[in-house]
Design a protein around this motif. Structure first.
Motif, PDB file in Angstrom:
ATOM      1  N   PHE A  91       0.830  -1.210   0.000  1.00 58.98           N
ATOM      2  CA  PHE A  91       0.000   0.000   0.000  1.00 58.98           C
ATOM      3  C   PHE A  91       0.865   1.260   0.000  1.00 58.98           C
ATOM      4  CE2 PHE A  91      -2.398  -3.399   1.996  1.00 58.98           C
ATOM      5  CZ  PHE A  91      -3.469  -3.435   1.130  1.00 58.98           C
ATOM      6  N   PHE A  93       2.237   4.072   1.426  1.00 63.17           N
ATOM      7  CA  PHE A  93       2.473   4.874   2.624  1.00 63.17           C
ATOM      8  C   PHE A  93       3.595   5.859   2.317  1.00 63.17           C
ATOM      9  CE2 PHE A  93       0.595   1.183   4.896  1.00 63.17           C
ATOM     10  CZ  PHE A  93      -0.307   1.857   5.713  1.00 63.17           C
TER      11      PHE A  93
ATOM     12  N   GLN B  83      -8.043  -6.240   2.708  1.00 61.73           N
ATOM     13  CA  GLN B  83      -6.881  -5.894   1.897  1.00 61.73           C
ATOM     14  C   GLN B  83      -5.650  -5.670   2.774  1.00 61.73           C
ATOM     15  OE1 GLN B  83      -8.184  -2.593  -0.550  1.00 61.73           O
ATOM     16  NE2 GLN B  83      -9.625  -3.878  -1.668  1.00 61.73           N
ATOM     17  N   ALA B  84      -5.844  -4.982   3.902  1.00 61.42           N
ATOM     18  CA  ALA B  84      -4.720  -4.724   4.801  1.00 61.42           C
ATOM     19  C   ALA B  84      -4.222  -6.023   5.435  1.00 61.42           C
ATOM     20  CB  ALA B  84      -5.134  -3.732   5.888  1.00 61.42           C
ATOM     21  N   ARG B  87      -2.568  -8.170   2.990  1.00 62.38           N
ATOM     22  CA  ARG B  87      -1.546  -7.434   2.239  1.00 62.38           C
ATOM     23  C   ARG B  87      -1.703  -7.670   0.741  1.00 62.38           C
ATOM     24  NH1 ARG B  87       0.650  -9.298   6.279  1.00 62.38           N
ATOM     25  NH2 ARG B  87       1.715 -11.021   5.297  1.00 62.38           N
ATOM     26  N   ASN B  88      -2.936  -7.546   0.274  1.00 57.27           N
ATOM     27  CA  ASN B  88      -3.238  -7.789  -1.126  1.00 57.27           C
ATOM     28  C   ASN B  88      -4.345  -6.820  -1.518  1.00 57.27           C
ATOM     29  OD1 ASN B  88      -4.306  -8.794  -3.547  1.00 57.27           O
ATOM     30  ND2 ASN B  88      -3.660 -10.872  -3.029  1.00 57.27           N
ATOM     31  N   ASP B  89      -4.038  -5.927  -2.453  1.00 55.91           N
ATOM     32  CA  ASP B  89      -5.040  -4.905  -2.756  1.00 55.91           C
ATOM     33  C   ASP B  89      -6.127  -5.404  -3.705  1.00 55.91           C
ATOM     34  OD1 ASP B  89      -3.364  -5.005  -4.883  1.00 55.91           O
ATOM     35  OD2 ASP B  89      -3.002  -2.860  -5.031  1.00 55.91           O
ATOM     36  N   ASP B 221      -2.791  -0.777  14.538  1.00 54.53           N
ATOM     37  CA  ASP B 221      -2.246  -2.145  14.475  1.00 54.53           C
ATOM     38  C   ASP B 221      -2.406  -2.720  13.071  1.00 54.53           C
ATOM     39  OD1 ASP B 221      -2.008  -3.041  17.638  1.00 54.53           O
ATOM     40  OD2 ASP B 221      -3.641  -1.641  17.263  1.00 54.53           O
ATOM     41  N   ASN B 223      -2.557  -1.017  10.285  1.00 53.39           N
ATOM     42  CA  ASN B 223      -1.563  -0.352   9.442  1.00 53.39           C
ATOM     43  C   ASN B 223      -0.261  -1.126   9.444  1.00 53.39           C
ATOM     44  OD1 ASN B 223      -3.102   1.829   8.722  1.00 53.39           O
ATOM     45  ND2 ASN B 223      -2.259   3.202  10.282  1.00 53.39           N
ATOM     46  N   LEU B 224       0.197  -1.461  10.659  1.00 52.24           N
ATOM     47  CA  LEU B 224       1.490  -2.129  10.774  1.00 52.24           C
ATOM     48  C   LEU B 224       1.442  -3.518  10.161  1.00 52.24           C
ATOM     49  CD1 LEU B 224       2.372  -0.635  14.173  1.00 52.24           C
ATOM     50  CD2 LEU B 224       4.004  -0.844  12.311  1.00 52.24           C
ATOM     51  N   SER B 226      -0.337  -4.370   7.706  1.00 52.82           N
ATOM     52  CA  SER B 226      -0.368  -4.214   6.255  1.00 52.82           C
ATOM     53  C   SER B 226       1.030  -3.967   5.688  1.00 52.82           C
ATOM     54  CB  SER B 226      -1.317  -3.079   5.837  1.00 52.82           C
ATOM     55  OG  SER B 226      -0.687  -1.820   5.947  1.00 52.82           O
ATOM     56  N   THR B 227       2.018  -3.645   6.549  1.00 53.74           N
ATOM     57  CA  THR B 227       3.394  -3.500   6.058  1.00 53.74           C
ATOM     58  C   THR B 227       4.210  -4.768   6.289  1.00 53.74           C
ATOM     59  OG1 THR B 227       4.379  -2.664   8.094  1.00 53.74           O
ATOM     60  CG2 THR B 227       3.317  -1.047   6.668  1.00 53.74           C
ATOM     61  N   ARG B 276      -8.530   5.273  -0.975  1.00 48.65           N
ATOM     62  CA  ARG B 276      -7.088   5.331  -0.753  1.00 48.65           C
ATOM     63  C   ARG B 276      -6.440   6.410  -1.622  1.00 48.65           C
ATOM     64  NH1 ARG B 276      -6.129   0.064  -1.496  1.00 48.65           N
ATOM     65  NH2 ARG B 276      -6.734  -0.629   0.574  1.00 48.65           N
ATOM     66  N   SER B 281      -3.180   5.418   2.836  1.00 48.00           N
ATOM     67  CA  SER B 281      -3.360   4.031   3.285  1.00 48.00           C
ATOM     68  C   SER B 281      -3.585   3.880   4.785  1.00 48.00           C
ATOM     69  CB  SER B 281      -2.127   3.213   2.902  1.00 48.00           C
ATOM     70  OG  SER B 281      -1.819   3.404   1.538  1.00 48.00           O
ATOM     71  N   ASP B 282      -3.534   4.996   5.534  1.00 44.12           N
ATOM     72  CA  ASP B 282      -3.679   4.912   6.994  1.00 44.12           C
ATOM     73  C   ASP B 282      -5.105   4.496   7.359  1.00 44.12           C
ATOM     74  OD1 ASP B 282      -3.944   5.332   9.719  1.00 44.12           O
ATOM     75  OD2 ASP B 282      -2.738   7.158   9.718  1.00 44.12           O
ATOM     76  N   ARG B 284      -6.702   4.303  10.034  1.00 43.04           N
ATOM     77  CA  ARG B 284      -7.446   5.121  11.002  1.00 43.04           C
ATOM     78  C   ARG B 284      -8.306   6.143  10.268  1.00 43.04           C
ATOM     79  NH1 ARG B 284      -2.371   7.070  14.407  1.00 43.04           N
ATOM     80  NH2 ARG B 284      -1.550   7.075  12.293  1.00 43.04           N
ATOM     81  N   ILE B 285      -7.870   6.520   9.056  1.00 45.97           N
ATOM     82  CA  ILE B 285      -8.635   7.444   8.220  1.00 45.97           C
ATOM     83  C   ILE B 285      -9.393   6.674   7.148  1.00 45.97           C
ATOM     84  CG2 ILE B 285      -8.459   9.432   6.668  1.00 45.97           C
ATOM     85  CD1 ILE B 285      -7.654   9.967   9.544  1.00 45.97           C
TER      86      ILE B 285
END
Lengths: 260, 338
Positions: A91, A93, B83-84, B87-89, B221, B223-224, B226-227, B276, B281-282, B284-285
């Motif tokens: 994604f 970022f 998706q997050a 980890r696949n959009d 959490d 977000n992280l 997803s990375t 997005r 990609s955050d 929280r938003i």
């Protein structure tokens, strides 16, 4: 002084295939350790287990006299971080968002980063020379820049111990030296304990004060570069004939190519 | 240089998408195959029996629009979260078999002519909800490792397998069904928002919004994760716990909605992507924005579905599916360029 990070009789297997065999070592605060050894010797797995990233079979890793299995994830993340070799990012970022993610263990749920977190992230980006592209997307920057951004994120996490899995292996010489110089400064100025898995023996001996040589899941040698780099030891472990040279007081490993 | 921005621009984005949603909510009830006189509709109140304008507005259009809002919000948020986590959009709420499990449940209720209601819910809805739950339980219990983690590649594979398996059962039941049942099955599988009461909306809304609230709560959490799961762990995320919360909550809100509407495809894929582009990609938003934009998007699609060949109403699932194909092509072209 009691050891800062301690591995006690750690054995580990993936699907009954043994990866690590009875590893024990202790790390003092401020150590700068290079974890070396051939491909498949267990360096990455050992780093992941020490960092609490892989599930430990039992209480084999201790930090400040507490088994890491008993420490909450957020609390552990304030003491120690682990940085992978590669950073695939699905994604988009921004660099700044990635660096701010290092502040996660300090923030309560449902909150955004505050002034202090931004200040810390900014400082981390200055340290790693990534501030100038902080609003670009992570996927747009080069490999060397990515590694520096991940390092900035780790610095923002403000840990006592950093575990880095081959931080320089995918980089060209300039970026290798850049990353290692930043790490050296962190070690000297902020007394951060560093453990790096490395492939380049000569870079390892140049920057690390202590080397741990792994082979086939076991520790072969643990000591200063001079103690570890012994002709027969390196030749045995890597299966290559080598000459050892000393240049400007540093020990270098030079493989002998088959023709000579 | 605007290096350190803070999250003030995010708040602006939230306000913009809230305004879009409110505008959608105000305008779309006035659009339809029958012209209504708004002044007359509002003069009599909600239960004016002999006020035709009020009847159309309050008994026909508004419940359907509110259901569109709840369904669009749930599917879009579930899509963003899947998706997050994976980890696949290209992941969507239906990727892990929730919709095909729900379809199997609904088709069973149709084929066995279970036409009674329990607590106001028709059997078709109850069975499809149970089907969705069954699919979630099956997929996750197959994939779960002994450390309680969900490896994403195996999850995707299990989801695809579950989808094929349930779809084959649906086809079998469809084949042996009679003409009337067959029509109902096809109609259910197309997905639609045609309800005529507020009770249905009220009965699913709390579940959906509680779920969305919980997902926003674990947004950082997510977000992280997803990375990358390993680096998330080293940042202090309890990955197995967040995976459990995320997968189960997103699946539950999906199953809740699908039980009423049938599978409405592509909303959960399209909306997180477009959101997005606007807010990044955050999660929280991205979760609140996907919720607001998803609600607006599905209401607008359904307004098109109601009016395109009026007085015939098309199931909204057909409209979203028609948008989904070209969207995928656009997405692929865009990915190639990057």
């Amino acid at each position: 002084m009691s050891p800062h990070l301690e591995v006690k009789n750690l054995s580990f297997a993936y699907d009954s295939k043994p990866i690590l065999k009875d590893i024990s070592l202790s790390v003092e605060k401020g150590d700068f350790i290079g974890l070396i050894g051939p491909n498949g010797s267990g360096k990455s797995t050992l780093l992941k287990l020490m960092g609490g990233v892989l599930n430990l079979p039992d209480d084999a890793v201790w930090i400040n006299e507490h088994p890491i299995n008993a420490i909450k994830k957020k609390e552990l993340a304030r003491a120690m971080t682990w940085i992978p070799q590669e950073h695939p990012m699905v994604f988009p970022f921004t660099i700044q968002e990635i660096v701010l993610m290092g502040r996660h263990p300090y923030l309560p749920p449902l909150s955004f980063e505050g002034e202090e977190d931004y200040r810390i992230a900014r400082h981390a980006m200055e340290t790693t020379q990534t501030l100038q592209f902080s609003d670009r997307y992570f996927n747009e920057i080069s490999g060397g820049e990515k590694q520096r951004v991940m390092l900035a994120s780790a610095i923002a996490q403000d840990p006592e111990i950093m575990l880095l899995d081959e931080p320089t292996s995918a980089l060209d010489l300039k970026y290798q030296v850049q990353i290692l110089s930043i790490l050296k400064r962190l070690n000297e100025e902020k007394d951060i304990t560093l453990i790096l898995a490395m492939h380049d023996l000569n870079l390892a001996s140049r920057y690390c004060r202590r080397l741990i040589l792994l082979n086939d899941g076991a520790i072969v040698r643990d000591g200063t570069p001079e103690e570890v780099f012994q002709k027969e030891v390196i030749e045995n472990v890597y299966g290559v004939n080598v000459n050892l040279h000393t240049l400007d007081g540093e020990i270098l490993v030079h493989p002998i190519t088959s023709g000579s | 240089m605007s290096i350190i921005m803070g999250h003030y621009s995010y708040k602006m984005n939230l306000v913009i998408f809230l305004l879009l949603f409110l505008a959608t909510l105000c305008v779309t009830p006035l659009i339809g195959s029958t012209q209504i006189d708004l002044a007359n509709a509002l003069s009599g109140g909600v239960h004016a029996q002999n006020n035709l304008d009020a009847n159309i507005l309050f008994q026909v259009r508004l419940p359907r629009i509110l259901l569109g809002a709840v369904a669009g919000a749930a599917l879009s948020v579930a899509g963003a979260v899947f998706q997050a986590l994976l980890r696949n959009d290209l992941a969507a709420p239906f990727t892990l078999g929730v919709s095909s499990g729900a379809a199997l449940g609904a088709v069973l209720a149709i084929v066995f002519n279970l036409n009674i209601s329990i607590l106001g819910f028709p059997m078709v809805s109850l069975f499809s909800f149970l089907g969705a739950l069954g699919a979630i339980f099956l997929v996750f219990s197959l994939v779960r490792t002994r450390h309680g983690e969900f490896p994403t590649s195996i999850l995707l594979l299990a989801g695809v397998t579950a989808n094929f398996f349930f779809a084959s059962m649906v086809m079998f039941l469809h084949y042996i069904s009679d003409f009337g049942q067959s029509f109902r099955i096809i109609r259910w599988l197309m997905g639609g928002l045609d309800i005529t009461d507020y009770q249905t909306v009220l009965s699913i809304a709390p579940m959906v919004f509680l779920g969305i609230g919980l997902l926003i709560y674990v947004g950082r959490d997510l977000n992280l994760i997803s990375t990358g799961v390993h680096s998330a762990t080293s940042r202090g995320v309890n990955v197995p716990r967040i995976q459990r919360i995320g997968f189960i909550t997103a699946s539950l809100i999906t199953g809740t909605v699908v039980a009423i509407t049938g599978p409405i495809g592509f909303v959960g894929l399209i909306v997180p992507h477009i959101s997005r582009l606007f807010v990044g990609s955050d999660l929280r938003i991205l979760i609140p924005v996907s919720m607001l934009f998803g609600a607006s998007f599905l209401i607008i699609c359904d307004t098109v579905a109601r009016t395109l060949i009026a007085p015939t109403e098309i199931p909204v699932g057909i409209i979203t599916a028609m948008l989904g194909g070209p969207f995928f092509v656009w997405l692929l072209k865009r990915k190639r360029q990057v």
